[in-house]
Design an enzyme around this catalytic site. Structure first.
Site, PDB file in Angstrom:
ATOM      1  N   HIS A  71      45.903-107.244  -2.929  1.00  0.00           N
ATOM      2  CA  HIS A  71      46.266-107.805  -4.239  1.00  0.00           C
ATOM      3  C   HIS A  71      47.689-108.382  -4.232  1.00  0.00           C
ATOM      4  O   HIS A  71      48.470-108.118  -3.344  1.00  0.00           O
ATOM      5  CB  HIS A  71      46.053-106.790  -5.380  1.00  0.00           C
ATOM      6  CG  HIS A  71      46.891-105.554  -5.343  1.00  0.00           C
ATOM      7  ND1 HIS A  71      46.902-104.641  -6.371  1.00  0.00           N
ATOM      8  CD2 HIS A  71      47.739-105.061  -4.412  1.00  0.00           C
ATOM      9  CE1 HIS A  71      47.716-103.655  -6.073  1.00  0.00           C
ATOM     10  NE2 HIS A  71      48.232-103.878  -4.898  1.00  0.00           N
ATOM     11  N   GLU A  72      47.925-109.208  -5.233  1.00  0.00           N
ATOM     12  CA  GLU A  72      49.233-109.883  -5.381  1.00  0.00           C
ATOM     13  C   GLU A  72      49.569-110.727  -4.142  1.00  0.00           C
ATOM     14  O   GLU A  72      50.710-110.793  -3.694  1.00  0.00           O
ATOM     15  CB  GLU A  72      50.323-108.836  -5.651  1.00  0.00           C
ATOM     16  CG  GLU A  72      51.604-109.367  -6.263  1.00  0.00           C
ATOM     17  CD  GLU A  72      51.383-110.039  -7.605  1.00  0.00           C
ATOM     18  OE1 GLU A  72      51.772-111.195  -7.728  1.00  0.00           O
ATOM     19  OE2 GLU A  72      50.797-109.417  -8.509  1.00  0.00           O
ATOM     20  N   GLY A  73      48.534-111.385  -3.611  1.00  0.00           N
ATOM     21  CA  GLY A  73      48.720-112.236  -2.424  1.00  0.00           C
ATOM     22  C   GLY A  73      48.442-111.461  -1.157  1.00  0.00           C
ATOM     23  O   GLY A  73      49.184-110.570  -0.800  1.00  0.00           O
TER      24      GLY A  73
END
Lengths: 610, 610
Positions: free
Chosen positions: A457-459
């Protein structure tokens, strides 16, 4: 075993956090006020978070057809967190904040991540509200942000869609003006949104009376087409329940419907949802379409979002770090208590002697020291980055600009490195527990499961690596990389004078040079396909060099503060540094080989050969 | 996507498995009979194992107060496996076996491990019965082993105790003679056992009418004391239900009670138990104490057990390998189907173009090729070791002895390497799936959880490493290591003549030399504490060199069989070899540095410094 001595050393001895109180914005603060915040958060984490960490894993969120049900423990933890004031800690006094430096927020939040990473999703709420404080209208701040800071409402970030995860340019949620007077709504230009949003954490629950979704969507052009790419993306506030300009619920539901809960490997305390916007299940004013209020300028949605990105990624890095730390502490305690086996002596094992505690076995020590090196090193990096955020916001012009650019370069590492290596630490914590670590009677298997999310998550790792090698080390003619090299050189110069660290300083110099060479060789043909084919190994090597630098700086400071080298904590910091330089830094050779040669093995293999 | 082409290539093209049919024991066999076995196992795995893999994960075994309840799917899978005849495949025709080479058994069993690793625990049953065929009396073979081979009864291995996991010398289960006539029982010298056994897989269930426990216990000396160390360990057959000499149940329970089920991170299809022996819950003949029949000589229990160890460890390595392979196949299929993003071109991304399938991204290809290199390489190693087992059992004297010694050296690698790297493969499979991989809607998260056990059971990583560096490379004056070096040199000589492989052959030569140097330097002071302090990094490097050798040999053979290099499968094998030599083999430098310097960083750090 307490995290506090490590945190205190890093904050005060290493990062000189007290000196932030010399700045105008933080002038009412002092070591005492900082400590009071840390004390409070440590206590809440101990009392309201840690005891329920297993409960939120085993009692997954479920939907009863009308509401999402969470364990009572989650409600209690939420209440305690809201009462701590941490949601608005960074905000101005006049809106109820405490003007706390971000460095201290980050440190204080680490207690919660270590105690139960998934029980709260407060970072989403404060991140959402912080974004509105920067890009929202006065009314949007007043109605939405303030109610989030107060904990009455919570917030989400709705970016991904089922067909658009890493590729945000493919967002397909549509936002069309809601009536001829759409510009006149006091809450902001009013649109109707339709589309599906995937992976929405805290997307539905009853912890708060309302949920403020921040949603990426595209406004169609005059022909009804969506503009391809990220340029067409705008940002909208979409409340779960409709509100008036006084922040009161009107009693009407907005047209946002829960379409499904994602059942995850870990991080189960946080509801994760698929949300349908505007499918007509909850028509507003008799009309389908989720009501959304535009934030900032049309087409500038990602720009507004990126504003939050660095802090969000430092948040993920810190979560990964603290999961690793939780496993380290658990396995250290276990290793000190569990008797098993005997070290081999020159004459073999004398099995008539009692068993020794497993911390006496060299291989167990290796697994413990690796965890310490990964997790305490990662924590130092996260706090260093948090300190840069404060510098960017409150430093003098040049220092602030340097901090901004350094953060650009370091953020992909702050996000990715702990996601990979503190996950490895969690695996080592299981290994130290043996079969027991593989059972749910001990907490370490959950830490490992929870931590696996952080590389996604978050890249993802791949996205971070492309960002680092494809953008960050190139931007402003490579000035970010030069700034980092300058900081590393300063550490090397200081550490080079200390006999115990001189060899490490020299090794770091070689490693840094190798990174510079690899960066150039990766881009030697100027072809991004070739340069980025091995972006992940590049990021792994880059991360190891950054961590080596951080440890060398920490060790230097530890020895400086403890001139007679008598404290066990100093021996621990120097030992972890030795470990990192002997066992870890040499790994960069293998990673950089393929970067420098722009190794085409993977990219060139025909699809049918897999 | 089928495993079969890979298996066929390794078995027939690479290992020349048909040639085993030239041996007397296997004279009735041929490629046709081998293929028939593979076909049957592939079909059962597909029909009865794979569809239930998630069911056995979500419907954990539970105890209703009287019986352990397993899903119906487990009963069905057990029945199908028994009917296949695989339980006794290796045995003589005259007891109903098929005199199948172990190489073929191992290959056939890989289908089951890939389809659902935990649904069956048949390897325990056949391992248990095989042990009795070697060390048991005629009556013990007749009553116990044959009923296990027939699938009427199942078997366990009861080694560990709560206080004795890795350290078997601390086994505290007591076995005392059962009455004055204890020597006269036709089933074997009769003892009464008391003690607790932990981590007993398949320790209780209703899949079979009886369970045959093989139990390690100590016979007290005349003063009632247990002999310290492993010398005092004897081996006993302890049936769950009492039986007569005709193999009929007498109707009486033996004094073995389920004390608890272990709730695990994965591998949930297999019940894992804590068993209490002789606590008096089920008195036999009115007397507490579990009735056990001695197998082999008193005090020789571990010797009998070690007989099974190599095959058990190859079994664990194969399980780890096939879990990795399952993830590889799943993520390859996903990568070929999932559209997401666009590769960056010289002019940036053209977001008006449709998204590409993620297999077109270089980083996804890197993660796929890594999985292929880890898992297909590991499968080749396991089959190579299985072939050595056949050589040891049926080869000419010198070849058999060489095979025995090579197996001693290779077994720690065959067990540990896939446990570490095919677990890493599973993590990459999750990563390729993105957020979806982290959910229970896709199978890859379960593979990762299931696989984490393999670094622990059947001897942890630390135990394997100490065995390798502390015993295996030293035994018989290092002849095992020399034998391995000889085999590697043969491969290098062959591959060195092929232009596409010559550079790899040279790199392998350097790596092999480095292993030799590291082995010597580790032992330079003759102090096991110093030599073994970095035994795990040594094993990691050793494993990577072994795998590089295996891949080079496989690639050489693939090119030889496919002279015009036209087949995608050949390109795949050469690509995986290139990957291994470019991305993996160079990692050994970092591992061997600390071995060669006998790095004391971890061992020397004071306990209070952690």
């Amino acid at each position: 075993m307490s995290l506090r001595p490590t945190l205190d050393f890093l904050l005060y001895d290493w990062l000189h956090a007290e000196s932030l109180a010399e700045r105008e914005r933080f002038a009412d603060h002092s070591r005492e006020t900082f400590d009071a915040v840390l004390d409070t958060c440590e206590r809440i984490a101990r009392e309201k978070y840690a005891p329920s960490n297993r409960i939120v894993d085993t009692q997954e969120p479920h939907f009863d057809g009308e509401r999402v049900i969470l364990p009572q423990a989650t409600h209690d933890a939420h209440k305690a967190f809201v009462e701590s004031g941490m949601l608005s800690a960074a905000q101005d006094y006049d809106i109820g904040g405490m003007q706390l430096p971000y460095t201290l927020s980050a440190a204080a939040n680490s207690f919660f991540a270590m105690a139960s990473v998934s029980i709260g999703s407060n970072m989403l709420t404060s991140g959402n509200a912080n974004l509105l404080m920067v890009h929202g209208t006065e009314m949007q701040k007043e109605v939405f942000a303030k109610n989030e800071f107060a904990g009455r409402w919570s917030g989400t970030m709705c970016l991904s869609e089922p067909q658009a995860g890493s590729s945000l340019s493919d967002v397909a949620t549509r936002a069309v003006p809601d009536g001829a007077d759409f510009q006149d709504d006091p809450l902001g230009p009013r649109f109707r949104l339709t589309g599906n949003k995937m992976w929405i954490s805290a997307g539905d629950h009853e912890l708060t009376e309302n949920i403020v979704h921040i949603v990426l969507a595209k406004i169609p052009d005059e022909n009804g087409k969506l503009i391809p790419g990220t340029r067409g993306i705008s940002l909208f506030i979409v409340p779960k329940r409709m509100v008036d300009t006084e922040g009161r619920l009107t009693g009407e539901r907005n047209d946002v419907a829960l379409a499904g809960l994602n059942h995850k490997l870990g991080w189960r305390g946080t509801t994760n949802t698929l949300l349908n916007f505007g499918e007509g299940k909850f028509p507003v004013g008799g009309k389908a379409g989720a009501v959304g209020y535009l934030v900032g300028q049309p087409g500038k949605g990602l720009f507004c979002m990126f504003h939050m990105m660095n802090e969000a990624r430092i948040g993920v890095g810190t979560a990964a770090t603290m999961l690793g730390m939780a496993g380290y502490h658990a396995s250290l305690e276990y290793a000190k208590a569990r008797p098993q086996g005997r070290p081999a002596g020159p004459a073999g094992k004398d099995s008539a002697r009692p068993q020794v505690r497993i911390i006496e076995h060299a291989d167990v020590r290796r697994m413990l020291l690796a965890q310490k090196a990964y997790c305490e090193g990662a924590l130092a990096l996260e706090l260093y980055c948090a300190r840069l955020v404060d510098e960017q916001k409150t430093g003098a012009a040049q220092a602030a600009d340097d901090a901004r650019l350094l953060l650009e370069v370091l953020t992909p590492i702050a996000k990715s490195w702990p996601s990979e290596w503190c996950l490895e630490a969690n695996s080592l914590a299981i290994q130290i527990h043996g079969g027991y670590g593989y059972t749910r009677d001990f907490p370490v298997e959950q830490y490992w499961r929870d931590n696996r999310l952080n590389m996604i998550h978050e890249g993802t790792h791949g996205i971070q690596a492309a960002d680092l090698l494809g953008r960050k080390v190139l931007m402003e003619d490579g000035r970010g990389l030069q700034l980092l090299a300058g900081r590393i050189a300063e550490t090397m110069a200081r550490a080079g004078k200390v006999p115990a660290l001189a060899a490490h300083a020299a090794a770091l110099g070689d490693a840094l040079q190798r990174i510079g060479t690899a960066t150039k060789k990766a881009w030697a043909t100027g072809n991004p396909q070739e340069a980025l084919a091995n972006a992940v190994p590049y990021m792994q090597a880059f991360g190891h060099v950054v961590l080596a630098w951080i440890w060398l700086d920490v060790a230097h400071r530890a020895l400086e503060r403890d001139a007679d080298k008598g404290q066990p904590a100093t021996a621990g910091r120097v030992g972890a540094t030795d470990f990192f330089f002997h066992y870890e830094l040499p790994k960069i050779g293998a990673w950089l080989n393929v970067v420098e040669s722009r190794d085409p093995t993977c990219a060139a293999l025909p699809e049918e050969a897999f």
